[in-house]
Design an enzyme around this catalytic site. Structure first.
Site, PDB file in Angstrom:
ATOM      1  N   ASP A  30       0.811  -1.216   0.000  1.00 27.92           N
ATOM      2  CA  ASP A  30       0.000   0.000   0.000  1.00 27.92           C
ATOM      3  C   ASP A  30       0.847   1.270   0.000  1.00 27.92           C
ATOM      4  O   ASP A  30       0.314   2.383   0.057  1.00 27.92           O
ATOM      5  CB  ASP A  30      -0.918   0.010   1.222  1.00 27.92           C
ATOM      6  CG  ASP A  30      -0.137  -0.116   2.531  1.00 27.92           C
ATOM      7  OD1 ASP A  30       0.500  -1.172   2.726  1.00 27.92           O
ATOM      8  OD2 ASP A  30      -0.170   0.827   3.339  1.00 27.92           O
ATOM      9  N   TYR A 150      -0.105   1.493  16.029  1.00 22.83           N
ATOM     10  CA  TYR A 150       1.253   1.810  16.464  1.00 22.83           C
ATOM     11  C   TYR A 150       1.262   2.959  17.465  1.00 22.83           C
ATOM     12  O   TYR A 150       0.450   3.883  17.345  1.00 22.83           O
ATOM     13  CB  TYR A 150       2.119   2.247  15.273  1.00 22.83           C
ATOM     14  CG  TYR A 150       2.106   1.312  14.097  1.00 22.83           C
ATOM     15  CD1 TYR A 150       2.964   0.227  14.045  1.00 22.83           C
ATOM     16  CD2 TYR A 150       1.240   1.530  13.028  1.00 22.83           C
ATOM     17  CE1 TYR A 150       2.967  -0.628  12.958  1.00 22.83           C
ATOM     18  CE2 TYR A 150       1.226   0.673  11.942  1.00 22.83           C
ATOM     19  CZ  TYR A 150       2.085  -0.406  11.915  1.00 22.83           C
ATOM     20  OH  TYR A 150       2.069  -1.251  10.841  1.00 22.83           O
ATOM     21  N   LYS A 181      -1.501  -5.840  13.905  1.00 22.91           N
ATOM     22  CA  LYS A 181      -0.138  -5.658  13.413  1.00 22.91           C
ATOM     23  C   LYS A 181       0.456  -4.474  14.156  1.00 22.91           C
ATOM     24  O   LYS A 181      -0.140  -3.397  14.208  1.00 22.91           O
ATOM     25  CB  LYS A 181      -0.151  -5.375  11.903  1.00 22.91           C
ATOM     26  CG  LYS A 181       1.209  -4.942  11.336  1.00 22.91           C
ATOM     27  CD  LYS A 181       1.041  -4.393   9.927  1.00 22.91           C
ATOM     28  CE  LYS A 181       2.323  -3.725   9.450  1.00 22.91           C
ATOM     29  NZ  LYS A 181       2.128  -2.979   8.187  1.00 22.91           N
TER      30      LYS A 181
END
Length: 270
Positions: A30, A150, A181
């Site tokens: 991406d 994140y 993730k």
């Protein structure tokens, strides 16, 4: 573990583990939205072909790019449609917005969708709202959700703190994701604490184009992670097929191979 009840989510989750072992090697592609082209028009299908032949479990692309991948290549590899975007030229590079919807991904034949959230960013609240909304839509359509979450932004001094990463993983679980993730903890040995705190399977981000992806893979699996998501280290490699094959061998515990193999379709591998 194989469940006895088949649902849209369980079937799609099974397709995301090519070997049927509940482990994952995803290759995000991406980056052309955030950073610019990762190859020329002719080279992109060849890159996907190499990734699939190397043994990746899934590729991550935006909805428009998914239409450009020959359907034959995806018959033996999972498709994850990424719903978040930003560019490196934005006033706030940590701000992510939704640019796609779950029903669009379903029409494209996606096995899952993914959403990016940066906790600690100026737009954290909006990103969390988007994650929760997409999770509800994923339940409605029976589509697995990979939360790419994140610690990243002006309020984050050390994004590798195990406590922060564990917080991120649990946010993903609490808001309805099926997998998370995130980054590797520092020190690496503390990643086991993150995994122990997470109700979801944890997939470690591969980071930039440098370093040792094989060492990262081994460390992640030793800590109990369920796999890797490696993008730049694959598409900047001199041999993407070989790089993927080496990583797939570590993730799935088999001898390296650059030949594609039939997918084992099992329900409920998570």
């Amino acid at each position: 573990m194989i469940t006895t009840t088949l649902t849209g989510k369980s079937l799609r989750l099974a397709r995301l583990s090519r070997s049927g072992d509940g482990r994952f090697l995803f290759v995000p592609l991406d980056h052309s939205v955030s950073d610019g082209p990762i190859g020329d028009v002719a080279g992109f299908p060849r890159l996907v072909e190499d990734i699939v032949a190397g043994g990746a479990d899934g590729v991550v692309v935006h909805k428009g790019r998914a239409r450009l991948i020959p359907a034959s290549l995806l018959s033996d590899c999972g498709l994850i449609v990424h719903l978040s975007a930003s560019t490196a030229h934005a006033p706030d590079v940590n701000a992510k917005v939704l640019v796609g919807e779950v029903d669009e991904a379903v029409r494209l034949g996606a096995d899952a969708v993914s959403v990016h959230v940066n906790i600690g960013s100026d737009t954290e609240a909006a990103q969390l709202g988007d994650l929760g909304m997409v999770a509800s839509e994923c339940d409605r359509w029976g589509v697995p959700l990979l939360a790419m979450i994140y610690p990243r932004g002006p309020r984050i001094d050390n994004p590798g703190l195990p406590e922060l990463i564990a917080h991120a993983a649990n946010i993903a679980a609490d808001l309805g994701a099926d997998m998370v993730k995130t980054v590797m903890a520092q020190p690496i040995e503390r990643m086991a604490d993150v995994v122990a705190s997470s109700p979801l399977p944890v997939v470690v981000a591969g980071g930039g184009s440098g370093g040792d992806p094989a060492g990262l893979a081994a460390s992640a699996l030793a800590a109990g992670c369920r796999g890797l998501a490696v993008g730049r280290r694959v598409f900047t490699s001199a041999s993407p097929r070989l790089t993927v094959a080496e990583l797939a061998a570590i993730v799935h515990g088999r001898a390296p191979s650059t030949e594609s193999e039939p997918r084992t379709r099992l329900a409920g591998v998570l």
